[in-house]
Design a protein around this motif. Structure first.
Motif, PDB file in Angstrom:
ATOM      1  N   GLN A  48       3.193  -9.396  11.830  1.00 43.34           N
ATOM      2  CA  GLN A  48       1.446  -9.545  11.940  1.00 43.34           C
ATOM      3  C   GLN A  48       0.891  -8.852  12.488  1.00 43.34           C
ATOM      4  OE1 GLN A  48       1.691 -12.049  15.579  1.00 43.34           O
ATOM      5  NE2 GLN A  48       0.185 -13.842  14.862  1.00 43.34           N
ATOM      6  N   TYR A  49      -0.254  -8.536  11.515  1.00 42.40           N
ATOM      7  CA  TYR A  49      -1.724  -8.194  11.490  1.00 42.40           C
ATOM      8  C   TYR A  49      -0.845  -6.637  10.863  1.00 42.40           C
ATOM      9  CZ  TYR A  49      -3.391 -10.682  14.316  1.00 42.40           C
ATOM     10  OH  TYR A  49      -4.152 -12.086  15.121  1.00 42.40           O
ATOM     11  N   ALA A  50       0.115  -6.566  10.189  1.00 44.25           N
ATOM     12  CA  ALA A  50       1.046  -5.332   9.690  1.00 44.25           C
ATOM     13  C   ALA A  50       1.451  -3.821  10.298  1.00 44.25           C
ATOM     14  CB  ALA A  50      -0.359  -4.988   8.169  1.00 44.25           C
ATOM     15  N   ASN A  51       1.473  -4.494  11.293  1.00 47.90           N
ATOM     16  CA  ASN A  51       1.033  -3.451  13.168  1.00 47.90           C
ATOM     17  C   ASN A  51       2.730  -2.903  13.193  1.00 47.90           C
ATOM     18  OD1 ASN A  51      -0.690  -2.460  14.578  1.00 47.90           O
ATOM     19  ND2 ASN A  51       0.018  -3.607  16.156  1.00 47.90           N
ATOM     20  N   LEU A  57       5.102   9.062  11.876  1.00 52.33           N
ATOM     21  CA  LEU A  57       4.493   9.198   9.839  1.00 52.33           C
ATOM     22  C   LEU A  57       3.443   9.132  10.135  1.00 52.33           C
ATOM     23  CD1 LEU A  57       7.416   6.726   9.029  1.00 52.33           C
ATOM     24  CD2 LEU A  57       7.101   8.618   8.846  1.00 52.33           C
ATOM     25  N   HIS A  58       2.220   8.836  10.877  1.00 49.05           N
ATOM     26  CA  HIS A  58       1.243   8.921  10.696  1.00 49.05           C
ATOM     27  C   HIS A  58       0.823   9.894   9.759  1.00 49.05           C
ATOM     28  CE1 HIS A  58      -0.129  12.959  12.492  1.00 49.05           C
ATOM     29  NE2 HIS A  58       0.907  13.294  13.040  1.00 49.05           N
ATOM     30  N   ASP A 150      -1.366   5.119   8.197  1.00 46.39           N
ATOM     31  CA  ASP A 150      -2.496   5.849   8.718  1.00 46.39           C
ATOM     32  C   ASP A 150      -2.457   6.136  10.139  1.00 46.39           C
ATOM     33  OD1 ASP A 150      -1.310   3.960  10.238  1.00 46.39           O
ATOM     34  OD2 ASP A 150      -3.055   2.278  10.323  1.00 46.39           O
ATOM     35  N   LYS A 151      -3.462   6.450  10.158  1.00 43.78           N
ATOM     36  CA  LYS A 151      -3.307   7.544  11.545  1.00 43.78           C
ATOM     37  C   LYS A 151      -2.228   6.815  12.818  1.00 43.78           C
ATOM     38  CE  LYS A 151      -7.042   6.382  15.437  1.00 43.78           C
ATOM     39  NZ  LYS A 151      -8.524   6.198  14.927  1.00 43.78           N
ATOM     40  N   TYR A 152      -1.819   5.237  12.529  1.00 38.12           N
ATOM     41  CA  TYR A 152      -1.129   5.304  13.753  1.00 38.12           C
ATOM     42  C   TYR A 152       0.655   4.859  13.326  1.00 38.12           C
ATOM     43  CZ  TYR A 152      -4.856   3.842  16.709  1.00 38.12           C
ATOM     44  OH  TYR A 152      -6.281   4.051  17.274  1.00 38.12           O
ATOM     45  N   GLY A 153       0.686   6.005  11.497  1.00 35.19           N
ATOM     46  CA  GLY A 153       2.045   5.633  11.276  1.00 35.19           C
ATOM     47  C   GLY A 153       2.156   4.325  10.627  1.00 35.19           C
ATOM     48  N   LEU A 157      -0.759  -0.338   2.844  1.00 35.31           N
ATOM     49  CA  LEU A 157      -0.580  -0.606   1.972  1.00 35.31           C
ATOM     50  C   LEU A 157      -0.507  -2.191   2.383  1.00 35.31           C
ATOM     51  CD1 LEU A 157      -0.575  -1.689  -0.922  1.00 35.31           C
ATOM     52  CD2 LEU A 157       1.568  -1.522  -1.236  1.00 35.31           C
ATOM     53  N   SER A 158      -0.418  -2.988   3.100  1.00 36.63           N
ATOM     54  CA  SER A 158       0.517  -3.925   4.007  1.00 36.63           C
ATOM     55  C   SER A 158      -1.105  -3.946   5.171  1.00 36.63           C
ATOM     56  CB  SER A 158       1.859  -3.814   5.313  1.00 36.63           C
ATOM     57  OG  SER A 158       2.791  -3.715   4.377  1.00 36.63           O
ATOM     58  N   ARG A 159      -1.285  -3.034   5.357  1.00 33.17           N
ATOM     59  CA  ARG A 159      -2.862  -3.487   6.387  1.00 33.17           C
ATOM     60  C   ARG A 159      -3.947  -3.852   5.287  1.00 33.17           C
ATOM     61  NH1 ARG A 159      -3.543  -3.991  11.638  1.00 33.17           N
ATOM     62  NH2 ARG A 159      -5.334  -2.436  11.211  1.00 33.17           N
ATOM     63  N   ILE A 160      -4.424  -2.923   4.549  1.00 29.33           N
ATOM     64  CA  ILE A 160      -4.896  -3.568   2.762  1.00 29.33           C
ATOM     65  C   ILE A 160      -5.058  -5.192   2.683  1.00 29.33           C
ATOM     66  CG2 ILE A 160      -6.013  -3.217   0.231  1.00 29.33           C
ATOM     67  CD1 ILE A 160      -6.626  -0.821   2.160  1.00 29.33           C
ATOM     68  N   MET A 161      -3.459  -5.710   1.754  1.00 34.39           N
ATOM     69  CA  MET A 161      -3.829  -6.657   1.227  1.00 34.39           C
ATOM     70  C   MET A 161      -3.770  -7.433   2.748  1.00 34.39           C
ATOM     71  SD  MET A 161       0.227  -6.198   0.201  1.00 34.39           S
ATOM     72  CE  MET A 161       0.274  -7.357  -1.083  1.00 34.39           C
ATOM     73  N   ILE A 162      -3.722  -7.324   4.253  1.00 31.38           N
ATOM     74  CA  ILE A 162      -3.970  -8.465   5.143  1.00 31.38           C
ATOM     75  C   ILE A 162      -5.013  -8.546   5.395  1.00 31.38           C
ATOM     76  CG2 ILE A 162      -3.247  -8.949   7.478  1.00 31.38           C
ATOM     77  CD1 ILE A 162       0.086  -7.623   6.361  1.00 31.38           C
ATOM     78  N   GLY A 163      -5.992  -7.182   5.310  1.00 32.46           N
ATOM     79  CA  GLY A 163      -7.260  -7.016   5.693  1.00 32.46           C
ATOM     80  C   GLY A 163      -8.186  -7.694   4.330  1.00 32.46           C
ATOM     81  N   ALA A 164      -7.526  -8.348   2.779  1.00 32.69           N
ATOM     82  CA  ALA A 164      -8.147  -8.622   2.890  1.00 32.69           C
ATOM     83  C   ALA A 164      -8.296  -9.902   2.906  1.00 32.69           C
ATOM     84  CB  ALA A 164      -7.403  -8.489   1.305  1.00 32.69           C
ATOM     85  N   ARG A 165      -8.059 -11.319   3.998  1.00 28.54           N
ATOM     86  CA  ARG A 165      -8.201 -11.979   4.201  1.00 28.54           C
ATOM     87  C   ARG A 165      -9.436 -11.962   4.737  1.00 28.54           C
ATOM     88  NH1 ARG A 165      -2.822 -14.918   7.226  1.00 28.54           N
ATOM     89  NH2 ARG A 165      -1.681 -15.442   4.705  1.00 28.54           N
ATOM     90  N   ILE A 166      -9.681 -11.537   6.142  1.00 28.47           N
ATOM     91  CA  ILE A 166     -11.048 -11.057   6.814  1.00 28.47           C
ATOM     92  C   ILE A 166     -12.598 -11.288   5.416  1.00 28.47           C
ATOM     93  CG2 ILE A 166     -12.676 -10.381   8.142  1.00 28.47           C
ATOM     94  CD1 ILE A 166     -10.036  -9.400   9.607  1.00 28.47           C
ATOM     95  N   SER A 167     -12.000 -10.312   5.020  1.00 27.68           N
ATOM     96  CA  SER A 167     -12.981  -9.923   3.227  1.00 27.68           C
ATOM     97  C   SER A 167     -13.673 -10.956   2.610  1.00 27.68           C
ATOM     98  CB  SER A 167     -12.918  -8.494   3.402  1.00 27.68           C
ATOM     99  OG  SER A 167     -12.850  -7.595   3.966  1.00 27.68           O
ATOM    100  N   PHE A 168     -11.921 -12.091   2.611  1.00 26.09           N
ATOM    101  CA  PHE A 168     -12.719 -12.607   1.382  1.00 26.09           C
ATOM    102  C   PHE A 168     -13.028 -14.226   2.086  1.00 26.09           C
ATOM    103  CE2 PHE A 168     -11.130 -16.159  -1.566  1.00 26.09           C
ATOM    104  CZ  PHE A 168     -11.371 -14.983  -3.027  1.00 26.09           C
TER     105      PHE A 168
END
Length: 366
Positions: A48-51, A57-58, A150-153, A157-168
């Motif tokens: 959930q949320y690619a978290n 791995l940061h 990202d800085k949290y490891g 790519l997964s965060r970008i794909m899931i983040g597209a939901r909000i922007s779209f």
């Protein structure tokens, strides 16, 4: 309903098809929309949320590869259907552990944790019973982070794909709200005129005099921080332009002969507006809606950057830029530039589609 050959809609569609950039931009929008809807199906990290965080791995560069040990989460209290996993992510994901080496001894798997500093080696063990008799090799795989971490490891790519939901989807919801309010107020102002028009225009002028971002922030603070609050806030600030265009168009059309004929036939005002006037003014409204899509995406990105948009750990392109903008001067600019490029691509696509629709609906075009 099929579009008849020779109709204005058919001619507009043919003109739109001839616009290469318009068709190409529409294809990009459809692809991003498809990815946004089924993000958890395609994302390498479907939690959930690619978290899934691996702090060791940061800030790894694009193309980085490592071995991950997947430890099953045997919590049976959170049963989840496959359909729910597809659309909302896996709420009970396996724990991913980056490792550099492993061996099996005395019913235990002993692994060496991955660390950026190869001189530091830390060994830990996990009982084999955790895997419930499953083949260990199925839980160990080499994973490639296409966009890095990202800085949290977390997988970028997964965060970008899931983040597209909000922007779209903020574009759809905000534009829908703006169209409902704008068409309603613009219609009654243009059709009835007089005091109704004066009242609506006063509301429009007051709303327009307030800076958009300031008004969105005020509405967001009133409704509270969150996902849906931002959608509503953005929609409530974008109806003004729609209302002005609809008002002007109706004022120029309400004295046309076909409207006079409709009145003579005894049709009520609601039917005259919805059945006879609005269908003839939808072309400029569609063009404004396409431009508002782009504006809504930019506003949401700005709110997320300010911390008023989607709240952590929810993925958002604007929030990703906020988290990593200082990495631009720290030698890892891709962490901020990748989501920024995604915003630019989606906004530009909507603007080009809007331009193509404007040209397609232009009755003076040859």
């Amino acid at each position: 309903m099929s579009i008849k050959s020779g109709s204005l809609s058919y001619l507009a569609l043919q003109r739109f098809k001839k616009n290469l950039w318009g068709v190409f931009s529409l294809a990009i929008i459809l692809v991003i929309g498809f990815v946004a809807i089924f993000a958890y199906v395609f994302a390498p990290d479907n939690s959930q949320y690619a978290n899934q965080m691996q702090l060791s791995l940061h800030s790894m560069p694009p193309g980085f590869e490592t071995t991950l040990l997947s430890v099953p989460n045997n919590n049976t209290n959170q049963q989840q259907s496959k359909l729910s996993k597809w659309f909302f992510g896996n709420k009970n994901p396996d724990t991913q552990i980056p490792i550099s080496d492993y061996r099996i001894e005395n019913d235990q798997i002993i692994y060496t944790e991955f660390t950026p500093n190869s001189s530091i080696k830390v060994e830990k063990e996990i009982p084999l019973g955790v895997f419930q008799g499953q083949d260990i090799s199925k839980h160990i795989k080499v994973t490639k982070f296409v966009f890095g971490t990202d800085k949290y490891g977390r997988d970028l790519l997964s965060r970008i794909m899931i983040g597209a939901r909000i922007s779209f989807f903020i574009g759809f919801i905000a534009v829908f709200i703006s169209l409902v309010i704008g068409i309603f107020l613009g219609s009654i102002a243009g059709f009835y005129g007089g005091k109704v028009d004066a009242l609506v225009m006063w509301i429009i002028n007051v709303t327009w005099s307030i800076p958009t971002l300031l008004l969105v922030i005020a509405i967001t603070l009133a409704l509270g921080k969150g996902f849906w609050q931002v959608f509503i806030a953005v929609g409530l600030t974008m109806w003004v332009e729609v209302a002005r265009v609809v008002r002007g168009q109706i004022m120029s059309l309400k004295e046309m002969q076909y409207v006079t004929a409709a009145r003579a036939l005894g049709y009520n005002d609601f039917r005259i507006i919805t059945k006879h006037i609005l269908p003839n003014i939808m072309a400029p409204v569609i063009v404004i809606a396409a431009a508002n899509f782009a504006a809504a995406i930019l506003i949401e990105s700005g709110l997320s950057f300010l911390g008023l948009g989607a709240q952590p750990p929810m993925a958002s392109w604007g929030a990703m830029i906020k988290d990593h903008y200082n990495y631009i001067i720290l030698g890892k600019p891709y962490l901020a530039l990748i989501p920024a490029f995604c915003i630019m691509l989606l906004v530009m696509s909507f603007m080009l589609v809007g331009n193509a629709l404007r040209d397609a609906f232009d009755v003076k075009a040859s």
